[in-house]
Write an enzyme that holds these catalytic residues in place. Structure first.
Site, PDB file in Angstrom:
ATOM      1  N   GLU A  77       0.829  -1.208   0.000  1.00 13.56           N
ATOM      2  CA  GLU A  77       0.000   0.000   0.000  1.00 13.56           C
ATOM      3  C   GLU A  77       0.865   1.260   0.000  1.00 13.56           C
ATOM      4  O   GLU A  77       2.085   1.200   0.170  1.00 13.56           O
ATOM      5  CB  GLU A  77      -0.935  -0.033   1.217  1.00 13.56           C
ATOM      6  CG  GLU A  77      -1.872  -1.233   1.140  1.00 13.56           C
ATOM      7  CD  GLU A  77      -2.897  -1.310   2.252  1.00 13.56           C
ATOM      8  OE1 GLU A  77      -2.756  -0.596   3.260  1.00 13.56           O
ATOM      9  OE2 GLU A  77      -3.844  -2.102   2.088  1.00 13.56           O
ATOM     10  N   CYS A 109      -1.921  -4.941  -5.539  1.00 12.06           N
ATOM     11  CA  CYS A 109      -2.476  -6.149  -4.923  1.00 12.06           C
ATOM     12  C   CYS A 109      -1.424  -7.261  -4.866  1.00 12.06           C
ATOM     13  O   CYS A 109      -0.491  -7.293  -5.689  1.00 12.06           O
ATOM     14  CB  CYS A 109      -3.657  -6.680  -5.733  1.00 12.06           C
ATOM     15  SG  CYS A 109      -5.129  -5.662  -5.678  1.00 12.06           S
ATOM     16  N   GLU A 168      -1.706 -10.361  -5.752  1.00 13.40           N
ATOM     17  CA  GLU A 168      -1.689 -11.189  -6.965  1.00 13.40           C
ATOM     18  C   GLU A 168      -0.844 -10.532  -8.050  1.00 13.40           C
ATOM     19  O   GLU A 168      -0.025 -11.182  -8.707  1.00 13.40           O
ATOM     20  CB  GLU A 168      -3.106 -11.371  -7.525  1.00 13.40           C
ATOM     21  CG  GLU A 168      -4.085 -12.052  -6.581  1.00 13.40           C
ATOM     22  CD  GLU A 168      -4.846 -11.087  -5.688  1.00 13.40           C
ATOM     23  OE1 GLU A 168      -4.228 -10.120  -5.194  1.00 13.40           O
ATOM     24  OE2 GLU A 168      -6.039 -11.309  -5.477  1.00 13.40           O
ATOM     25  N   CYS A 170      -6.921  -7.725 -10.867  1.00 11.17           N
ATOM     26  CA  CYS A 170      -6.027  -8.892 -10.871  1.00 11.17           C
ATOM     27  C   CYS A 170      -6.546  -9.965 -11.825  1.00 11.17           C
ATOM     28  O   CYS A 170      -5.760 -10.656 -12.485  1.00 11.17           O
ATOM     29  CB  CYS A 170      -5.863  -9.429  -9.455  1.00 11.17           C
ATOM     30  SG  CYS A 170      -4.953  -8.267  -8.414  1.00 11.17           S
TER      31      CYS A 170
END
Ligand code: THU
Length: 134
Positions: A44, A53, A55, A89
């Site tokens: 983040e 993310c 993934e 994703c």
């Protein structure tokens, strides 16, 4: 490699998540057809939109190392229900599933341990946007 091993690697990856804002760690473990494993976590930023993310961290690691043939991916989050990958994703994974013309199964698991398996990204993203539409 057993599915449970890939999931364990996703759990391990979630420990590195940088989540000072959401406190919502996600881990992913992506296996390539040649047997390489790439782990990823969510990262983040105070500028929230820059968040990556888990993934996609794993996907970008694999692609940047020259591995595009993706076999399967496991995702873990400390959620009540198994954690399902977000739309971005799914779209990102779909790029490689479309190119290799072979499905990429996705396993997702939450805190309670039950695992959902989807056969392909197409199952998760019907009517997906791909390069043939450009
Ligand atoms: N997140 C992921 O890492 N993967 C997903 O598929 C859904 C959301 C992250 C982004 C953010 O760091 C946190 O979860 C809350 O949205």
């Amino acid at each position: 490699m057993a599915t449970t091993e890939l999931i364990d690697l996703a759990v391990q990856a979630s420990k590195n998540a940088y989540v000072p804002y959401s406190h919502f760690p996600i881990g992913a473990a992506l296996k390539t057809k040649s047997g390489k494993i790439y782990q990823g976590c969510n990262i983040e930023n105070a500028s929230f939109g820059l968040t990556n993310c888990g993934e996609r961290t794993a996907i970008f690691k694999a692609i940047s190392e020259g591995y595009r043939d993706l076999e399967e991916i496991a995702i873990y989050g400390e959620t009540q229900k198994p954690i399902s990958p977000c739309g971005a994703c799914r779209q990102s994974l779909s790029e490689y599933e479309t190119k290799q013309q072979q499905p990429i199964p996705v396993y997702f698991m939450g805190a309670k341990g039950s695992i959902i398996r989807t056969e392909s990204i197409k199952d998760l993203l019907p009517f997906l946007f791909d390069g043939s539409l450009l």
